[in-house]
Write a protein that holds these residues in place. Structure first.
Motif, PDB file in Angstrom:
ATOM      1  N   PRO A  39      -9.895  -8.991  43.306  1.00 42.89           N
ATOM      2  CA  PRO A  39      -9.871  -9.303  44.738  1.00 42.89           C
ATOM      3  C   PRO A  39     -10.699 -10.537  45.058  1.00 42.89           C
ATOM      4  O   PRO A  39     -11.468 -11.033  44.218  1.00 42.89           O
ATOM      5  N   SER A  40     -10.561 -11.035  46.287  1.00 38.89           N
ATOM      6  CA  SER A  40     -11.371 -12.165  46.741  1.00 38.89           C
ATOM      7  C   SER A  40     -12.843 -11.817  46.625  1.00 38.89           C
ATOM      8  O   SER A  40     -13.267 -10.705  46.920  1.00 38.89           O
ATOM      9  N   GLY A  41     -13.638 -12.777  46.156  1.00 30.40           N
ATOM     10  CA  GLY A  41     -15.065 -12.561  46.013  1.00 30.40           C
ATOM     11  C   GLY A  41     -15.494 -11.924  44.722  1.00 30.40           C
ATOM     12  O   GLY A  41     -16.684 -11.659  44.523  1.00 30.40           O
ATOM     13  N   SER A  42     -14.545 -11.682  43.807  1.00 27.32           N
ATOM     14  CA  SER A  42     -14.888 -11.011  42.550  1.00 27.32           C
ATOM     15  C   SER A  42     -15.353 -11.974  41.464  1.00 27.32           C
ATOM     16  O   SER A  42     -15.717 -11.547  40.377  1.00 27.32           O
ATOM     17  N   LYS A  44     -13.535 -14.930  40.435  1.00 30.96           N
ATOM     18  CA  LYS A  44     -12.471 -15.615  39.697  1.00 30.96           C
ATOM     19  C   LYS A  44     -12.659 -17.136  39.717  1.00 30.96           C
ATOM     20  O   LYS A  44     -12.624 -17.799  38.685  1.00 30.96           O
ATOM     21  N   SER A  45     -12.843 -17.698  40.898  1.00 29.73           N
ATOM     22  CA  SER A  45     -12.999 -19.153  41.000  1.00 29.73           C
ATOM     23  C   SER A  45     -14.323 -19.612  40.403  1.00 29.73           C
ATOM     24  O   SER A  45     -14.420 -20.728  39.884  1.00 29.73           O
ATOM     25  N   GLN A  87      -4.755 -24.333  44.570  1.00 30.55           N
ATOM     26  CA  GLN A  87      -3.733 -23.926  45.534  1.00 30.55           C
ATOM     27  C   GLN A  87      -3.094 -25.134  46.194  1.00 30.55           C
ATOM     28  O   GLN A  87      -1.884 -25.210  46.345  1.00 30.55           O
ATOM     29  N   ASP A 162      -5.921 -22.137  39.400  1.00 30.89           N
ATOM     30  CA  ASP A 162      -6.630 -21.430  40.456  1.00 30.89           C
ATOM     31  C   ASP A 162      -5.656 -21.088  41.581  1.00 30.89           C
ATOM     32  O   ASP A 162      -5.564 -21.778  42.582  1.00 30.89           O
ATOM     33  N   GLU A 163      -4.868 -20.026  41.366  1.00 32.54           N
ATOM     34  CA  GLU A 163      -3.861 -19.552  42.315  1.00 32.54           C
ATOM     35  C   GLU A 163      -2.971 -20.689  42.851  1.00 32.54           C
ATOM     36  O   GLU A 163      -2.785 -20.814  44.060  1.00 32.54           O
ATOM     37  N   THR A 195      -5.798 -15.029  39.760  1.00 33.63           N
ATOM     38  CA  THR A 195      -4.877 -14.647  40.821  1.00 33.63           C
ATOM     39  C   THR A 195      -5.215 -13.259  41.341  1.00 33.63           C
ATOM     40  O   THR A 195      -5.949 -12.506  40.694  1.00 33.63           O
ATOM     41  N   HIS A 196      -4.669 -12.925  42.506  1.00 35.54           N
ATOM     42  CA  HIS A 196      -4.711 -11.542  42.993  1.00 35.54           C
ATOM     43  C   HIS A 196      -3.293 -10.997  43.115  1.00 35.54           C
ATOM     44  O   HIS A 196      -3.085  -9.898  43.605  1.00 35.54           O
ATOM     45  N   ASP A 197      -2.308 -11.776  42.630  1.00 37.25           N
ATOM     46  CA  ASP A 197      -0.896 -11.430  42.766  1.00 37.25           C
ATOM     47  C   ASP A 197      -0.376 -10.811  41.464  1.00 37.25           C
ATOM     48  O   ASP A 197      -0.295 -11.496  40.442  1.00 37.25           O
TER      49      ASP A 197
END
Length: 214
Positions: A39-42, A44-45, A87, A162-163, A195-197
């Motif tokens: 998820p966002s904030g985990s 990844k970036s 993105q 990055d997504e 990604t989160h997808d």
């Protein structure tokens, strides 16, 4: 050590934090896509920033990063030979499509050879003849393809994603995703996708890991 991208017990802590919030230990062989999903904030970036060498001040990094037998953990971004797509394709609005691609080429490549390299990249991306175009006139999918080819013309040894498909409509997303993965595999590049997808992960057809565990 075999070829590919290595993240050896890589741990990252945010400023002021005692414990790392990113933990990963992985080997990405040439031609494989490793998906890091969460998820966002985990983190990844943040992981990609560590791999590319652009962690913000205050973040702490443990472990090592190696690429094709080279330890790149402490190298500056420009010496790592790692490309990244975001993105937003981030094309230069004041340059033509050809000018954007030329930006990635070595200065020693000039004249007809330079023009031929650019046109060959456009042809590979299904954009033959698009060199004089203004990036503002391109569709989202076309901009994504130009951004990918510009990254590849810089001859990276690994590719980070990055997504980059998140802002494309559903029909374009599948097409550009397949083009990106197929092109990277054809060049034998190790790829890290965040990604989160779940559809991105399925299309990547490689290992799937969270940014916070082994």
């Amino acid at each position: 050590m075999s070829a590919g991208l290595y993240m050896r017990d890589l741990r990252i802590a945010a400023p002021g934090a005692a414990a790392p919030f990113v933990r990963i230990d992985a080997h990405v062989p040439p031609g494989q896509v490793l998906t890091v999903m969460g998820p966002s904030g985990s983190g990844k970036s943040t992981l990609l920033a560590a791999l590319i060498g652009s962690l913000p001040p205050g973040f702490r990094l443990w472990g090592g990063i190696a690429l094709n037998g080279r330890d790149v953990t402490d190298l500056p971004t420009e010496a790592r030979r790692i490309g990244i797509l975001f993105q937003d394709p981030l094309l230069f609005p004041h340059l033509s499509v050809a000018g954007n691609l030329a930006f990635a080429l070595p200065r020693g490549l000039r004249g007809g050879a330079r023009a031929a390299t650019i046109e060959a990249a456009l042809e590979e991306a299904g954009l033959g003849g698009f060199g004089p175009r203004d990036p503002a006139t391109l569709s989202g999918g076309e901009r994504s393809r130009v951004a990918l080819m510009r990254t590849l013309l810089a001859a990276p040894e690994a590719l980070l994603l990055d997504e980059p498909f998140a802002r494309l409509d559903v029909a374009r997303r599948a097409q550009i995703r397949a083009f990106t993965f197929d092109t990277a595999r054809a060049r034998g590049l190790p790829v890290v996708l965040v990604t989160h997808d779940p559809q991105d992960a399925e299309a990547a057809a490689g290992p799937l890991v969270p940014p916070f565990g082994h």
